[in-house]
Enzyme design. Sequence first.
Site, PDB file in Angstrom:
ATOM      1  N   THR A  36     -97.026 -23.134  -7.938  1.00  0.00           N
ATOM      2  CA  THR A  36     -96.951 -21.860  -7.217  1.00  0.00           C
ATOM      3  C   THR A  36     -95.747 -21.029  -7.662  1.00  0.00           C
ATOM      4  O   THR A  36     -94.671 -21.564  -7.929  1.00  0.00           O
ATOM      5  CB  THR A  36     -96.840 -22.136  -5.696  1.00  0.00           C
ATOM      6  OG1 THR A  36     -97.981 -22.905  -5.301  1.00  0.00           O
ATOM      7  CG2 THR A  36     -96.781 -20.861  -4.887  1.00  0.00           C
TER       8      THR A  36
ATOM      9  N   GLY B 283    -100.091 -17.604  -5.676  1.00  0.00           N
ATOM     10  CA  GLY B 283    -100.296 -18.803  -4.858  1.00  0.00           C
ATOM     11  C   GLY B 283    -101.730 -19.280  -5.021  1.00  0.00           C
ATOM     12  O   GLY B 283    -102.021 -20.118  -5.879  1.00  0.00           O
ATOM     13  N   SER B 284    -102.644 -18.663  -4.243  1.00  0.00           N
ATOM     14  CA  SER B 284    -104.069 -19.020  -4.381  1.00  0.00           C
ATOM     15  C   SER B 284    -104.557 -18.725  -5.793  1.00  0.00           C
ATOM     16  O   SER B 284    -105.350 -19.478  -6.361  1.00  0.00           O
ATOM     17  CB  SER B 284    -104.894 -18.210  -3.374  1.00  0.00           C
ATOM     18  OG  SER B 284    -104.460 -18.464  -2.064  1.00  0.00           O
TER      19      SER B 284
ATOM     20  N   GLU C  10    -101.955 -26.769  -1.138  1.00  0.00           N
ATOM     21  CA  GLU C  10    -102.988 -27.408  -1.980  1.00  0.00           C
ATOM     22  C   GLU C  10    -104.341 -26.711  -1.793  1.00  0.00           C
ATOM     23  O   GLU C  10    -105.394 -27.346  -1.750  1.00  0.00           O
ATOM     24  CB  GLU C  10    -103.053 -28.909  -1.712  1.00  0.00           C
ATOM     25  CG  GLU C  10    -101.716 -29.564  -2.030  1.00  0.00           C
ATOM     26  CD  GLU C  10    -101.788 -31.017  -2.423  1.00  0.00           C
ATOM     27  OE1 GLU C  10    -102.866 -31.487  -2.817  1.00  0.00           O
ATOM     28  OE2 GLU C  10    -100.736 -31.669  -2.351  1.00  0.00           O
TER      29      GLU C  10
HETATM   30  P1  FAD Z   1    -101.718 -16.250  -0.874  1.00  0.00           P
HETATM   31  O1  FAD Z   1    -102.422 -16.840  -2.055  1.00  0.00           O
HETATM   32  O2  FAD Z   1    -101.003 -14.964  -1.046  1.00  0.00           O
HETATM   33  O3  FAD Z   1    -102.774 -16.124   0.314  1.00  0.00           O
HETATM   34  C1  FAD Z   1    -102.542 -15.305   1.457  1.00  0.00           C
HETATM   35  C2  FAD Z   1    -103.837 -15.278   2.273  1.00  0.00           C
HETATM   36  O4  FAD Z   1    -104.893 -14.690   1.487  1.00  0.00           O
HETATM   37  C3  FAD Z   1    -104.325 -16.681   2.672  1.00  0.00           C
HETATM   38  O5  FAD Z   1    -104.911 -16.635   3.949  1.00  0.00           O
HETATM   39  C4  FAD Z   1    -105.403 -16.966   1.632  1.00  0.00           C
HETATM   40  O6  FAD Z   1    -106.386 -17.907   2.088  1.00  0.00           O
HETATM   41  C5  FAD Z   1    -106.005 -15.591   1.445  1.00  0.00           C
HETATM   42  N1  FAD Z   1    -106.699 -15.452   0.152  1.00  0.00           N
HETATM   43  C6  FAD Z   1    -106.145 -15.444  -1.093  1.00  0.00           C
HETATM   44  N2  FAD Z   1    -107.102 -15.317  -2.021  1.00  0.00           N
HETATM   45  C7  FAD Z   1    -108.290 -15.264  -1.351  1.00  0.00           C
HETATM   46  C8  FAD Z   1    -109.655 -15.149  -1.745  1.00  0.00           C
HETATM   47  N3  FAD Z   1    -110.020 -15.105  -3.048  1.00  0.00           N
HETATM   48  N4  FAD Z   1    -110.606 -15.102  -0.776  1.00  0.00           N
HETATM   49  C9  FAD Z   1    -110.266 -15.200   0.520  1.00  0.00           C
HETATM   50  N5  FAD Z   1    -108.995 -15.322   0.967  1.00  0.00           N
HETATM   51  C10 FAD Z   1    -108.020 -15.355   0.034  1.00  0.00           C
HETATM   52  N6  FAD Z   1     -96.942 -25.200  -4.367  1.00  0.00           N
HETATM   53  C11 FAD Z   1     -96.702 -25.974  -5.461  1.00  0.00           C
HETATM   54  O7  FAD Z   1     -97.021 -25.602  -6.581  1.00  0.00           O
HETATM   55  N7  FAD Z   1     -96.093 -27.187  -5.323  1.00  0.00           N
HETATM   56  C12 FAD Z   1     -95.700 -27.660  -4.118  1.00  0.00           C
HETATM   57  O8  FAD Z   1     -95.158 -28.781  -4.041  1.00  0.00           O
HETATM   58  C13 FAD Z   1     -95.914 -26.867  -2.948  1.00  0.00           C
HETATM   59  N8  FAD Z   1     -95.461 -27.271  -1.725  1.00  0.00           N
HETATM   60  C14 FAD Z   1     -95.532 -26.401  -0.666  1.00  0.00           C
HETATM   61  C15 FAD Z   1     -94.875 -26.733   0.528  1.00  0.00           C
HETATM   62  C16 FAD Z   1     -94.866 -25.832   1.583  1.00  0.00           C
HETATM   63  C17 FAD Z   1     -94.131 -26.176   2.844  1.00  0.00           C
HETATM   64  C18 FAD Z   1     -95.551 -24.581   1.462  1.00  0.00           C
HETATM   65  C19 FAD Z   1     -95.559 -23.595   2.588  1.00  0.00           C
HETATM   66  C20 FAD Z   1     -96.203 -24.270   0.295  1.00  0.00           C
HETATM   67  C21 FAD Z   1     -96.194 -25.141  -0.790  1.00  0.00           C
HETATM   68  N9  FAD Z   1     -96.765 -24.809  -2.011  1.00  0.00           N
HETATM   69  C22 FAD Z   1     -96.560 -25.609  -3.121  1.00  0.00           C
HETATM   70  C23 FAD Z   1     -97.417 -23.516  -2.184  1.00  0.00           C
HETATM   71  C24 FAD Z   1     -98.815 -23.454  -1.584  1.00  0.00           C
HETATM   72  O9  FAD Z   1     -99.712 -24.219  -2.347  1.00  0.00           O
HETATM   73  C25 FAD Z   1     -99.195 -21.969  -1.490  1.00  0.00           C
HETATM   74  O10 FAD Z   1     -98.410 -21.420  -0.442  1.00  0.00           O
HETATM   75  C26 FAD Z   1    -100.675 -21.780  -1.229  1.00  0.00           C
HETATM   76  O11 FAD Z   1    -101.421 -22.089  -2.379  1.00  0.00           O
HETATM   77  C27 FAD Z   1    -101.026 -20.345  -0.806  1.00  0.00           C
HETATM   78  O12 FAD Z   1    -100.461 -19.411  -1.688  1.00  0.00           O
HETATM   79  P2  FAD Z   1     -99.609 -18.168  -1.093  1.00  0.00           P
HETATM   80  O13 FAD Z   1     -98.654 -18.723  -0.113  1.00  0.00           O
HETATM   81  O14 FAD Z   1     -99.115 -17.385  -2.230  1.00  0.00           O
HETATM   82  O15 FAD Z   1    -100.693 -17.327  -0.268  1.00  0.00           O
END
Ligand code: FAD
Length: 383
Positions: A126, A131-132, A363
């Site tokens: 990430t 993120g996603s 994840e």
């Molecule tokens: P975004 O991707 O910005 O999403 C925001 C919202 O939009 C969400 O509701 C999402 O579901 C929605 N959304 C996005 N795209 C779509 C779509 N195509 N259709 C419908 N809805 C959508 N990452 C690592 O790499 N390694 C780690 O060890 C790790 N540990 C973590 C530990 C913690 C405590 C936290 C909070 C996060 C961690 N992460 C890690 C990151 C985590 O995997 C991401 O936060 C997660 O993938 C979501 O990405 P984002 O936060 O950027 O949200």
Amino acid sequence: MDLALSEEQEAVRKLAEDFVAREVTPHVVAWDRAENVDRSIVKKLGGLGFLGLTVPEEYGGSGGDHLSYCLVTEELGRGDSSVRGIVSVSLGLVAKTIASWGSEEQKRQWLPRLTSGEAIGCFGLTEPGTGSDAGNLVTRAVRDGGDYVVNGTKMFITNGTWADVVLLFARTNDSPGHRGVSAFLVPADTPGLTRRTVHGKLGLRGQATAELVLEDVRIPASCLLGPEGKGFSIAMSALAKGRMSVAAGCVGIAQAAQDAAVRYAGEREQFGKAIARHQLVQELLSDIAVDVDAARLLTWRVADLIDRGQDFATAASKAKLYASEAAVRCANNALQVFGGYGYIDEYPVGKLLRDARVMTLYEGTSQIQKLIIGRALTGVSAF
Ligand code: FAD
């Protein structure tokens, strides 16, 4: 499907239960308040073999089955999700990926240290802007002679401040999307790599979550894990198995919520009788119990598919989606059973709810799991 545990599986489950009672439960509230699990826990986890459960024996693991891994993960999650996450990431995402994709030299360099707890790994996918949509990451690794030079920032990295090795995903060519992403094993003490603790988390407060900043980090080409350009597939295959581990941790949270709520309902009296005797309290308890069983069965099914060598990725998304949403519901229902006492941290259920909440986010968020399941059903990608 035979759901009875073998003697070995029951023994490893009990080992984890006793470990949690001895080494985790007495410290949970203090670690949560201090935002810091005692790091000595890593060596203890390694000493009992919990950091090498599914890694082949020749590299220091125990070569165990995935149901045993689920059972241990569940018990750790029942005790403390911050501790559970150490194992899910260092073993589930990092060591397992090295075992699957690493060269013989990489396996010998890292696996014995990771499985013993002498070293710890983190998974750097990430970024602040991706993120996603991880396939569009912008961290860059540029080839320079026999080295790569890496620049970029990684966000929310579990185990990040503790890690000795970063499984890092970076772009090695300009192809759009996930093509052109490669995986690297970066020693965390490489010059140019700095880390900052992410403070103020709602849950998993004891866990070492970090932002990693890479400025002209020079690593030898031998740090490349798997073929160049294969990084996104490597990340996705790691996360598919990782989702089973998160789901098992969620079963642990849900089970802890059930245990605490049933106990409290038997002790607390209102209107002249134990609240367990009020029908609406029994409704809360039975809703929790059904969620616990359903989440556990979905999770064990993934382990069974993996151990039989069958396709498990969609089943892992279903288990992770259901178990994470169930863990939030169960912890919330348990908090309701506790009334006002559930709202203060002398009692366990508030922390269970805070820890559960992130499970629907990382994840792959719940929305992303639904898109994976929908794609498998329809053959159409709706990302
Ligand atoms: P975004 O991707 O910005 O999403 C925001 C919202 O939009 C969400 O509701 C999402 O579901 C929605 N959304 C996005 N795209 C779509 C779509 N195509 N259709 C419908 N809805 C959508 N990452 C690592 O790499 N390694 C780690 O060890 C790790 N540990 C973590 C530990 C913690 C405590 C936290 C909070 C996060 C961690 N992460 C890690 C990151 C985590 O995997 C991401 O936060 C997660 O993938 C979501 O990405 P984002 O936060 O950027 O949200």
